[in-house]
Design a protein around this motif. Structure first.
Motif, PDB file in Angstrom:
ATOM      1  N   CYS A   6      22.660 -10.644 -55.724  1.00 52.22           N
ATOM      2  CA  CYS A   6      21.754  -9.651 -56.273  1.00 52.22           C
ATOM      3  C   CYS A   6      22.357  -9.072 -57.542  1.00 52.22           C
ATOM      4  O   CYS A   6      23.555  -9.196 -57.791  1.00 52.22           O
ATOM      5  CB  CYS A   6      21.452  -8.552 -55.257  1.00 52.22           C
ATOM      6  SG  CYS A   6      22.899  -7.694 -54.642  1.00 52.22           S
ATOM      7  N   ARG A   7      21.502  -8.480 -58.351  1.00 52.81           N
ATOM      8  CA  ARG A   7      21.932  -7.810 -59.578  1.00 52.81           C
ATOM      9  C   ARG A   7      21.670  -6.321 -59.413  1.00 52.81           C
ATOM     10  O   ARG A   7      20.615  -5.919 -58.943  1.00 52.81           O
ATOM     11  CB  ARG A   7      21.183  -8.336 -60.794  1.00 52.81           C
ATOM     12  CG  ARG A   7      21.662  -7.697 -62.100  1.00 52.81           C
ATOM     13  CD  ARG A   7      21.109  -8.365 -63.323  1.00 52.81           C
ATOM     14  NE  ARG A   7      21.344  -9.785 -63.396  1.00 52.81           N
ATOM     15  CZ  ARG A   7      22.489 -10.352 -63.811  1.00 52.81           C
ATOM     16  NH1 ARG A   7      23.503  -9.598 -64.165  1.00 52.81           N
ATOM     17  NH2 ARG A   7      22.600 -11.651 -63.878  1.00 52.81           N
ATOM     18  N   THR A   8      22.653  -5.516 -59.810  1.00 50.07           N
ATOM     19  CA  THR A   8      22.505  -4.065 -59.689  1.00 50.07           C
ATOM     20  C   THR A   8      21.537  -3.547 -60.749  1.00 50.07           C
ATOM     21  O   THR A   8      21.566  -3.969 -61.899  1.00 50.07           O
ATOM     22  CB  THR A   8      23.864  -3.366 -59.816  1.00 50.07           C
ATOM     23  OG1 THR A   8      24.435  -3.662 -61.086  1.00 50.07           O
ATOM     24  CG2 THR A   8      24.817  -3.833 -58.721  1.00 50.07           C
ATOM     25  N   LYS A  44      31.760  -7.708 -55.153  1.00 51.29           N
ATOM     26  CA  LYS A  44      31.602  -7.917 -56.590  1.00 51.29           C
ATOM     27  C   LYS A  44      32.425  -9.121 -57.031  1.00 51.29           C
ATOM     28  O   LYS A  44      33.265  -9.629 -56.291  1.00 51.29           O
ATOM     29  CB  LYS A  44      32.052  -6.669 -57.362  1.00 51.29           C
ATOM     30  CG  LYS A  44      31.179  -5.468 -57.081  1.00 51.29           C
ATOM     31  CD  LYS A  44      31.429  -4.249 -57.936  1.00 51.29           C
ATOM     32  CE  LYS A  44      32.714  -4.143 -58.675  1.00 51.29           C
ATOM     33  NZ  LYS A  44      32.835  -2.925 -59.468  1.00 51.29           N
ATOM     34  N   TYR A  56      19.204  -0.089 -54.857  1.00 47.23           N
ATOM     35  CA  TYR A  56      19.875  -0.105 -56.149  1.00 47.23           C
ATOM     36  C   TYR A  56      20.051  -1.518 -56.703  1.00 47.23           C
ATOM     37  O   TYR A  56      20.620  -1.688 -57.773  1.00 47.23           O
ATOM     38  CB  TYR A  56      21.256   0.542 -56.045  1.00 47.23           C
ATOM     39  CG  TYR A  56      21.240   2.050 -56.119  1.00 47.23           C
ATOM     40  CD1 TYR A  56      20.382   2.816 -55.331  1.00 47.23           C
ATOM     41  CD2 TYR A  56      22.096   2.722 -56.975  1.00 47.23           C
ATOM     42  CE1 TYR A  56      20.375   4.187 -55.396  1.00 47.23           C
ATOM     43  CE2 TYR A  56      22.100   4.108 -57.046  1.00 47.23           C
ATOM     44  CZ  TYR A  56      21.234   4.829 -56.255  1.00 47.23           C
ATOM     45  OH  TYR A  56      21.230   6.201 -56.322  1.00 47.23           O
ATOM     46  N   VAL A  57      19.598  -2.522 -55.971  1.00 45.75           N
ATOM     47  CA  VAL A  57      19.788  -3.907 -56.402  1.00 45.75           C
ATOM     48  C   VAL A  57      18.484  -4.690 -56.326  1.00 45.75           C
ATOM     49  O   VAL A  57      17.539  -4.305 -55.651  1.00 45.75           O
ATOM     50  CB  VAL A  57      20.862  -4.622 -55.557  1.00 45.75           C
ATOM     51  CG1 VAL A  57      22.207  -3.928 -55.679  1.00 45.75           C
ATOM     52  CG2 VAL A  57      20.440  -4.739 -54.107  1.00 45.75           C
ATOM     53  N   GLN A  58      18.473  -5.820 -57.032  1.00 49.83           N
ATOM     54  CA  GLN A  58      17.352  -6.755 -56.973  1.00 49.83           C
ATOM     55  C   GLN A  58      17.904  -8.101 -56.540  1.00 49.83           C
ATOM     56  O   GLN A  58      18.862  -8.605 -57.144  1.00 49.83           O
ATOM     57  CB  GLN A  58      16.681  -6.887 -58.330  1.00 49.83           C
ATOM     58  CG  GLN A  58      15.536  -7.861 -58.331  1.00 49.83           C
ATOM     59  CD  GLN A  58      14.863  -7.960 -59.691  1.00 49.83           C
ATOM     60  OE1 GLN A  58      15.491  -7.735 -60.709  1.00 49.83           O
ATOM     61  NE2 GLN A  58      13.600  -8.299 -59.693  1.00 49.83           N
TER      62      GLN A  58
END
Length: 99
Positions: A6-8, A44, A56-58
């Motif tokens: 996921c990306r933040t 991370k 907070y992530v996608q």
């Protein structure tokens, strides 16, 4: 779901959570645990691990197995129970529409 990436979307300090994962917007995280309740555990790229709010992530690429459109609808509604959703292996393409 473990292993999905996921990306933040927003920065998170992690200060108020004993095992919080601090990150800035735009970082990539590999998911380790995705329980119901809105908090996920991830790692991370620098090896740091901790918990953070799922909102907070996608999620990046996600392939649906066994859950079909029902799984996709849960994701689109923001529900966090992702049983039946399996991350797409790097380098593979999904035949389903992207999220």
């Amino acid at each position: 779901m473990s292993g999905a990436r996921c990306r933040t979307l927003y920065p998170f300090s992690g200060e108020r959570h004993g095992q919080g994962l601090r990150f800035a917007a735009g970082e990539l995280i590999t998911l380790l645990q995705v329980p119901d309740g809105g908090w996920w555990e991830g790692e991370k790229e620098d090896g740091l691990r901790g918990w953070f709010p799922a909102s907070y992530v996608q999620l990046l690429e996600l392939h649906v197995l066994g859950g079909g459109e029902g799984c996709r609808r849960r994701l689109e509604r923001g529900q966090r129970g992702l049983a039946g959703c399996v991350p797409l292996a790097p380098g593979l393409r999904s035949t389903s529409r992207p999220l």
